[in-house]
Structure formats: C-alpha cells, structure tokens
Design a protein around this motif. Structure first.
Motif, mmCIF file in Angstrom:
data_model
loop_
_atom_site.group_PDB
_atom_site.id
_atom_site.type_symbol
_atom_site.label_atom_id
_atom_site.label_comp_id
_atom_site.label_asym_id
_atom_site.label_seq_id
_atom_site.Cartn_x
_atom_site.Cartn_y
_atom_site.Cartn_z
ATOM 1 N N LEU A 188 1.258 5.226 1.453
ATOM 2 C CA LEU A 188 1.007 5.980 2.460
ATOM 3 C C LEU A 188 2.069 6.920 2.813
ATOM 4 O O LEU A 188 3.241 6.446 3.034
ATOM 5 C CB LEU A 188 0.364 5.239 3.533
ATOM 6 N N ARG A 203 -2.592 4.367 10.562
ATOM 7 C CA ARG A 203 -2.105 5.968 10.368
ATOM 8 C C ARG A 203 -1.607 6.463 11.759
ATOM 9 O O ARG A 203 -1.935 5.959 12.904
ATOM 10 C CB ARG A 203 -3.285 6.494 9.733
ATOM 11 N N GLN A 258 0.793 -1.300 0.055
ATOM 12 C CA GLN A 258 0.026 -0.106 0.041
ATOM 13 C C GLN A 258 0.887 1.215 -0.002
ATOM 14 O O GLN A 258 2.146 1.148 0.279
ATOM 15 C CB GLN A 258 -0.899 0.132 1.229
ATOM 16 N N LYS A 310 -3.230 -10.286 8.351
ATOM 17 C CA LYS A 310 -2.921 -9.166 7.656
ATOM 18 C C LYS A 310 -3.591 -8.096 8.472
ATOM 19 O O LYS A 310 -4.961 -7.769 8.275
ATOM 20 C CB LYS A 310 -3.069 -8.969 6.267
ATOM 21 N N PHE A 360 -6.963 -4.564 13.469
ATOM 22 C CA PHE A 360 -7.657 -5.152 12.324
ATOM 23 C C PHE A 360 -9.203 -4.330 12.143
ATOM 24 O O PHE A 360 -9.622 -4.362 11.123
ATOM 25 C CB PHE A 360 -8.400 -6.216 12.471
ATOM 26 N N ASP A 361 -9.185 -3.098 12.477
ATOM 27 C CA ASP A 361 -10.143 -2.277 12.532
ATOM 28 C C ASP A 361 -9.845 -1.002 11.651
ATOM 29 O O ASP A 361 -9.226 -0.144 12.089
ATOM 30 C CB ASP A 361 -10.574 -1.853 14.146
ATOM 31 N N PRO A 362 -10.652 -0.985 10.478
ATOM 32 C CA PRO A 362 -10.029 0.178 9.446
ATOM 33 C C PRO A 362 -10.540 1.453 10.165
ATOM 34 O O PRO A 362 -10.222 2.382 9.459
ATOM 35 C CB PRO A 362 -10.782 -0.210 8.278
ATOM 36 N N ASP A 363 -11.368 1.437 11.009
ATOM 37 C CA ASP A 363 -12.137 2.690 11.432
ATOM 38 C C ASP A 363 -11.421 3.203 12.811
ATOM 39 O O ASP A 363 -11.553 3.961 13.460
ATOM 40 C CB ASP A 363 -13.482 2.542 11.915
ATOM 41 N N LEU A 403 -3.153 -1.036 7.760
ATOM 42 C CA LEU A 403 -2.147 -0.011 7.766
ATOM 43 C C LEU A 403 -2.216 0.843 8.394
ATOM 44 O O LEU A 403 -3.287 1.634 8.388
ATOM 45 C CB LEU A 403 -1.867 0.246 6.329
ATOM 46 N N PRO A 435 -1.217 -14.349 5.532
ATOM 47 C CA PRO A 435 -2.265 -13.546 4.732
ATOM 48 C C PRO A 435 -3.462 -13.315 5.905
ATOM 49 O O PRO A 435 -3.860 -12.156 5.962
ATOM 50 C CB PRO A 435 -2.650 -14.217 3.460
ATOM 51 N N GLU A 436 -3.730 -14.532 6.644
ATOM 52 C CA GLU A 436 -4.976 -14.423 7.346
ATOM 53 C C GLU A 436 -4.705 -13.383 8.741
ATOM 54 O O GLU A 436 -5.942 -13.027 9.390
ATOM 55 C CB GLU A 436 -5.375 -15.805 7.868
#
Lengths: 410, 410, 410
Positions: free
Chosen positions: C155, C174, C153, C169, C393-396, C172, C166-167
C-alpha cells in the motif's frame, strides 16, 4: 506511484469484513529462541566435545609452517605458538612466557629453543627452561619453571599435535591410502581448505562441515541445480543412498544409474574424529579414495581443512579448489555469492553455530543422525573414563584402511 | 613431499612399543584458566584501584587541547568533554547534557561556558546552568540543575583533573626537577607517550607499563640483545640492582661497571600513583632526572603517557621517540614489529590485562613485588578512610623532590 | 613553554591555605551509573514494547524491494528475508530454512515460492512446504513442515508486515491525507529516512527520534541558532506551544507571531505507534499535512524512517533531505558534523539508548511526558489482554484523519 492502484483496491476489497474468517497459521510470531547442541559443537578446554577431540592427534600446520620465525596458531579455542628450533625440532607452546606473560611470538629462536624478548628466558620444545639471563647464575631455580607445551610430530607433510591428557596419548595414525602410492603418484599436502568451497578460514562451527560429509544429496541441488555443474555430469544424477556405521566412521554409499546403463558406486566416509574420506567428485580416476582431509576446529566459531592426497604432479591439490562462475571464492562479488552459493554459503548461513532446535531432519538426513549418534557414543566413552574409538596405542598397528572410493559397476 | 622421508620413518621407529615408557610432563593440557589481579588493575568508578587513583590529580590533556572546540577525552573509564570558555577557563564536564543527554561535544563554547546544541542549555566550567532559552524566563528553576564536572588546573603545560571525592581534593603537586631549571633549559610537555615505545594510545592495562618502570633488566634483553642497542652502549651492561621503598615511590638503583673502570650509578623511581621518574637512558647529561612522566589509565584496557621535561630546545622531547630499525613504531611492518619488539610489543602481548595467575616472578622481579606491595598499602589506606601517601593538602609544601638521576662514579 | 607563567603563579597563590574554605559541589564523582527505560525502548520478541509494536502493521520495505533476488531485512530485532515470487506475491520469511537452517537469502525464487540452495526445499509466501526434491516422492510428510513467515500487504508504495499474534491482526490502516490528493498531486514513497537528518540507518534507539516529534523547541535552537536556518525564517521564531493527547496521538500546537503580524499556527502529531505526522517545516504550502512517516525500529540500537507524501513531481521527497553547510550528511567531515549538528548528532549522542535516569525534563518537555504516558497506557492495555489504541478490525472503517498542518492566521 499513485495512491490507489487497481491491484491495491482489489486486495483491500477482498479483505474479510469485521471478523476475519481465517486466522494466519504458522507465522514466525512467538516461536521459541533457537538453541544449538553445545555438547556436539563446542571445543574449548573442558567442554565434552573439546575433551573428546583432545584424545586424537590433529594437523595444526604444514611442515613448512614451523620455522625460526614464531607463528601464531589457534586450535580448539587455544592460542599457541609454533616454531622450529635451529636443530630442526618443531615446537608448539603456550604463547605467554611462563615468567611474566609476554608472547613468545616475539621470541628469538635458537639452537635449543625459543627465547622470550622481554627478559630472555629460554625454553626448549618441551617447555624446559634452559636459561634465565637476568637471574644470578642463569637462574638457579629455572628447573622449577615449565613453559606449557604440546607434543608434535611431522607426517605426510603436516605437523600434528596432541593436546589431550598425556597419559592417554595415542600413536599418531598412518593411513593405507597415503602410505601405498600407485605408479607415478606422489604425496602432497594442502592447507587451503579444499572441500570447504570458500576461504581458508571458514567462519562457522566445524560440525556444520563435518555433517556435510554424510550428505550426498546436496551435491545434486547445491552443486548442480543451483550453482551449475561444479564437478561432472554424472554427479548430477539423483543417487540411491544407504549409510552404515563402521568401527570409526559413518559410510555413505551412493549408487547412480548412468545414461550408459552402468552404475556409479561411490563410498565416502566421515571418520573419527574429523576425517574427510571423500573420493574425488570429479571422478578423474575410479578406485580407492585419493585423499584425506581433516577438519580442524579453530574454535567454536571457525574451522579450516588440511588435506593430504596422492597426486600425479605437484600443485594438483591446490588446482582442485572450486571455481564458481569461473572465479575463486575470494574473487566473487556479494551478488555472485548470492547467485552461486557454495558449501561455505550454505553452512555459514546456518549460523555461526547452527540452530539445531529449528531443524526438521528427513529421511535424506539419516547419515547425519548416525554421525551424531557415533559422536555421542564417543562422548559417553570419554565421560566413562574410556578411550574413544579410532585411537590406537600400538605402534605396530597396520595403517588405517578405508573402503571409500568411486567404482564403476556394470 | 613424499609419504615416507627417512627422518619420519626414523622418528616413528623410535616410538616406544605398546605401553609408552614415559608420559609427557608439563604440557598445556588441563592448566587452569588464567586470571588477573582486578584490585591492582581495574580503574572504573567504584573499583578499589579506581578509587585510589581518583585521590590524585592526573594530567588529562595538553594546555592547547582545551579550546572553544569541545574535545572528547577518556580517563579512568569515564568519557568527558574538555573545553575552554571564551574567558580562558578550562572546563571538564560529563558529556551528556543534564537536560536530555545530548553530548556537549556538539556544544557551542561561549564567554561563560558551553551551550548544548539540542535545546541550548548553557553551563559554566563548574556545571552551573546559566541559561535555558526554551524555558519561560530562561529557566526559573535552572539553579537546581547541575552538569556533572571535574575541577581542572593548568601547570607545566598540562591540564590536570581531580576526579575524586571533593572533600579529599589535595593540592596539585609541584616538582623540584621541573621547577628548578638549569641555565639554558626550558620546560616542554609532550603527549606522544614517550617511553611507551609505540603508539600514543597503548592497548593494554596501565599497570603493565607502570611495573616496567622498576624492571631495569629488560633494558639489557629487550632494548639491546633483541632489538639492537636502542639507547647507548653503556646501558647494555648487565647491572647490579637494588630496590628500596621511599615514602611515595619505589626506587631502582642500578650500578653498571663500565669498560673505563667507572661505575654508572643510576636511580629511577616509580612514584605514586603513576609517575615515571626515569632519567634518560640515552645518558646525554649526567645528574638529576630531566623529565617526569604520568601514566594515564584511559580505561582498564588502554593507557597513554604525558611527559614534562627540561630541554635545551623546543621539540627535544618529541625527538626522543624510539626508532627501531630506523623507523617510528607506526612506520614498521608487522614483520618488523615481530623482529624488533619494543616495550609496547612486550606489554601488549602480556594480554589486554596480564595473566597474573600464570606468572613466575624471580629475584630480578623484586621491584615489582615491592611496587605491588606499595599499591596494596594505599588500597588499604583508602579502604580504611585515610588518605593515601603522596597527597598533600598544604599549599605551602615545598615541591616534591626525587633522588633519581644518572651519576658517574669513579 | 616555561615552568612558571605569570598566570600559573597567580592561580597557585590564590589557592586557599591548609584547610580549603569551600568544597566543590556538583562534581561528576560518585554519580550513579545511568540507566534507561527498557519498557519504552526495547523492541525484541517478548519485551513489553516489542509486543505492543507487534500489534500494528509496519512498513518494512519499498514495493520495489521485493523481487526475485532475496533481500535481507531486519525489523524489531528479527532478521527476515523479503522476496516476491514469480507470480508477483511478496513474501517475508524467517531466514533459516526449516530443514537445516541455511539462509533463504541464497534461495532461488520460483513461480510458487522460494527454494533453499542446500537441499532444495520449496516454500510459498505463507511458509507452506511445496517440494522436498531429495525425499522420496518429493517429501510425503512435507505438509508437516512450515517455514516461519509473516503476512505482508502492499500500500502507498510500501510493503507492510504484521509481526504480532495472528488472532490480533488488525486491518492495514489507510490515511485520509494520502488517499485524497489535490489537483496535480501524486503520491511518492521514500526510504532515505527523511526527517532523521542523517544516514538511512540511524544508530540509536527509535524512541529518541519518536520523542523528537513532540519537541518543537529544538527547531529554534538546533536547526536555527546552531546550524544555520535549515528550513525557513519563520520557523526561527520562538513559538507558544501547547500539547494535547488525542485518541491515538499526541498533538503539538505551536503558534509563532510573524513579523507581518500574522500568526503561523502549526499542528504536528506523533501518532501511535511510530507515526510522524509533521507538516513541512519549509512551509511551501499552507494547509493539511503533506506526508506521513513511520519510524521503524530495526532493533534496540538502530532505526530507519519510511515516508509517503503527496508531491507535485516525482523525486520531490528525496530532494527534501537536509543539507548542512551545503552538503548532505554523508558528505560532511567529522569537523563539520561537530560544527553543524543535526537531529542525528543530537540523538545518537544521547547514547545508543538514552540515559533516562540522567534526564532533567522541564516545562518545554511536556509533550515528551505526555507521549510516554500514552505509550505506557498502551503497554498496560496489551498486558491486560486488550488491544492498544489505533488498531482497527473493521475493513470498512474510514481512513484515519489527522488535524496536522501549517495554517496562517490573521
């Protein structure tokens, strides 16, 4: 560079929430460590392939390389000294003097042999000790000492060595395509590794090059689409290919439909044990193969190529060295090597020894499968105490004949 | 080059038919992999020879090498830092600071010792920690920390170290031939590896040079017949040689019948553990030996030589460095090295460590056999918990006396 | 140099007689061979630390490094090829083509991926094989082939890779200090290894640098007393230091009493897994940390540093590279490196991997002990099948916040 570009924000927003919807597949994580086929590649004394290769004669230098200045050569993982005594006999000996190990590289060549610089022991081309000047009477027990040596012969402008078991020494082969010269032809030898596409000594395992001989497809990709037409336009046509196994070679038969309706029928061979029987990809003349090459494994990690060919004028072979972007390999920058890769880049980047466990062979690799099978059969023969194919003990045997050539068919 | 020269055809015709009449003997095929005598050559901590050599003092630098700029030295496979504190005391310490391992090569030398650049710990020449400036009170527990060190002494212009078990530390020996100066003589030290015939650091095992000391014959071959008379004409005469083993040396006694009817009676010694007691081969003055040399094993793969001698003017030792074809070793081309080999070429080409399993010693090598036996006896003594020969614990012992010298006999 | 200087005679006379009174203590003789903490340092596939580090995203290049000219990168002991397809997608793949192992370094980048130079197999950025031009129909079984790849990615001006299972991952991360810019600030990325004090690629283990982050004391010694004030006068004051362990970092809190009576309150952090959260030691502006750095282990023996920071004008980061004696590291002579050591000299001279068995940690090293403990806890978590701290694992999830900064306190 600012913190939040539109693209980044978009890509972040697109990420699935909390529980990913899909898990990546096929990543490089956790792949097993790659391995290579040691049986097919390693050439040192005692290794299976090393023993197989030692059943054949190999070219180890040009005739002019053997002089009264000792020369270091490295063959099949062994360091040796090549010289020519003042009587004209070439000699190939173990470098370390049988006395106390000083290298005969520093030796002095005399009429009957080579003399060590340290205490003056003198050896002939078969390793017999002829003088021990610091010993009483020149060495009364000198006959008990033998400098390890290998038999050599000169032919076709090259010096050939046999490094195998003495009782299995075959006849040095002759080849029809080098013995029978057409009108106006002469024979020429070359040691610049023509066909390797790079430097004289190529830093990877010999098998990578040897397998390249049964791979006609890379000509269309590597030598044409990638690096520009290196040979001639006709070679750029994708060929129809079949392979067959002969008594001591794998043949590649490539047919190309040319724009004028004719067919270019091309036969090349990878001969036992390391022969390049490759008709010129420049198609200068049609007909039988013009030259032979021998891939010499220097050790497990490097090789070089000797070539002998029928030419029309001296220097013709050397002028065949490939130019990429108008330059010889050693004149190119790293950026040019990357942009115009040649055989050497394709092969050396496979690894010092290719990672065979990582391969995915396809239908276009059938020749490689057949060549490996031929080699494995020879390994079996040697292990069983037999002679491999392609050696002969009959000095009256006719010269070896190959069917390789470029032919134009209506 | 044409395919069939008359000579080649003849040689082919001469080959025996179908079944060869004679099988080659003595070829290099199938010879066992060579090995070396690890017990006699390897010098790292804990190895037999390493422990033996650690029972003696060794020169590890010139007096001028110890300054307030820390200097890297490598001795017996150990990396060390040599310095001299601002009070004039030389120190030899383990390079990695006892705190966190930064090298004291980057340290600052002060009145009382050397201070590490990373957190400022200060150590004296015996490794005592004198200051820890980032610790409360300068380090209340600093007495528990010791920087590993070795005792050193200065003598004859050299710095000597003892790297063995502390309870076995002998007295630093003095030598009669350096203590007693003739009229007009002065003492000079040199670190250019005089006698090695090449560079300051010679890339092969020390034993190869040490054994060369009991080999008077190579003078006639290597230093005369091969590379031209390097010393003087008299040395070119083939000597009558006997050897004997003294209390802590092997002596070589060489007698040469000179053209004028006189005899050159020359005694040289290889002293324990690494001493060169070699009278000048230039025969400038007759009489007792003028200089001593010490072969310092840097590690298993390289050595250097320190020399101290009685000279008539400063710089005399350095001017003794051999010239071949008029040039110093480092000025010669590779072709010249090959044509005019010297000790360094003879020894380095034996291998980084000589292949002892391949040797064929003869009567002229008796000195080598005796020297190895003397070394093996010392290895036995050390293994049995005893002290080897040539060490003394008596500070009042008289200087060591050697009988070496060049003498003219009627 | 004469044989007997007064000093030498005196020193000899001072030697105790016959039986030495004292035996040397603390010498380097007989010390055990040093060892390192493999679990904390080695990063190859399958090693404990290698597996831990593979649970996080790492910067592996600048955004501008991914172009249509394939680029070699080496990360965590793995050689990889970075490129950007003509559609703008960055790709990071195993170098050896899945077909026969030729390096994709020589590949041609197209709209949909990278094509191998040898036989033209084409792979997209996720390793899917899109074309096999020498196979019938472009390769009917090409879907069964996958070129090993890693997700990437972009950034903050960097390219990030995830090289783990992979499981597992994570998202990324911030960072608040890079997402929230003050008036007039812009974000800048740098790959010159700012903070390493030397070359772009630093030839020692990454942990040596990572541990340096929790060591505020070396600033006073190395960066001030040894090599001159590299930062500002205030940093030369010996600080009062405490450390604490946060959820995913070890914090160092240093208080310096300044001459004007104020206190410089400085918080820096070593974040999981390799983060440098170090406020500028130049104290240009007070307040929250201005930049983040990531220590990238290239392999066990070398590392580099990527930095992203809020700056007021482009090029500001690069200008922060340390000068010693007025020169950049690569402009200094060996003598200058010895005289003005910097972080790189202090760390590289600890050894390619530091000799942990030789260490003597003191109270000023408490941060290092805490940081190793934090790492060991993560190794335990991974071994137990759990996720290490500092992955999400939380994109938020909100951006990561650090308390690091330079603060002036009355």
């Amino acid at each position: 560079m600012t913190a939040n570009t539109a693209a980044e924000t978009a890509s972040q927003t697109a990420t699935p929430r909390v529980i990913p919807i899909a898990v990546d597949t096929g990543t490089a994580y956790g792949r097993p460590a790659p391995t290579h086929r040691a049986d097919l590649t390693e050439v040192g004394p005692g290794s299976p392939m090393g023993e197989l290769l030692r059943r054949y004669w190999h070219p180890i230098g040009m005739v002019a390389d053997a002089t009264d200045t000792p020369r270091k050569v490295r063959v099949l993982g062994e360091d040796l000294i090549l010289f020519r005594d003042q009587s004209g006999r070439p000699g190939l000996v173990y470098p370390h003097c049988a006395h106390r190990g000083t290298s005969l590289y520093y030796g002095k060549v005399e009429a009957t042999g080579i003399r060590c610089c340290y205490h003056g022991w003198l050896f002939d081309v078969q390793g017999h000790c002829l003088d021990q000047p610091c010993e009483p009477g020149g060495g009364k027990a000198r006959d008990k000492v033998r400098q390890p040596w290998y038999p050599v012969q000169e032919l076709y402008g090259l010096i050939w060595a046999y490094m195998g078991p003495p009782e299995r020494k075959p006849v040095l082969p002759r080849y029809e395509c080098l013995d029978v010269l057409d009108e106006g032809e002469l024979l020429e030898a070359d040691d610049s590794s023509i066909g390797g596409g790079g430097p004289q000594i190529i830093p990877c395992n010999w098998l990578q090059h040897y397998e390249n001989l049964v791979d006609p497809f890379h000509v269309v990709i590597l030598h044409t689409q990638f690096s520009g037409t290196q040979f001639v336009d006709q070679m750029a046509v994708m060929p129809q290919v079949t392979w067959d196994t002969q008594e001591h070679s794998v043949r590649t038969i490539s047919d190309r439909k040319l724009p004028d309706g004719k067919t270019l029928h091309r036969i090349s061979e990878a001969g036992l044990p390391t022969l390049r029987v490759i008709p010129s990809p420049r198609l200068g003349r049609f007909g039988r193969v013009e030259s032979l090459g021998w891939v010499l494994p220097i050790d497990d990690h490097s090789f070089r190529i000797y070539v002998v060919g029928r030419v029309r004028e001296a220097g013709e072979l050397r002028r065949m060295r490939t130019r990429m972007n108008g330059k010889l390999w050693e004149e190119m920058t790293e950026a040019e090597h990357q942009k115009y890769p040649n055989d050497v880049e394709a092969m050396v980047s496979q690894g010092v020894i290719a990672r065979h466990s990582d391969e995915h062979l396809a239908t276009s690799d059938r020749g490689i499968v057949m060549l490996r099978r031929l080699l494995l059969q020879q390994l079996d023969l040697v292990r069983e105490g037999k002679d491999p194919q392609g050696v002969s003990f009959d000095p009256d045997a006719p010269p070896v004949h190959f069917t390789a050539g470029n032919f134009l068919v209506d």
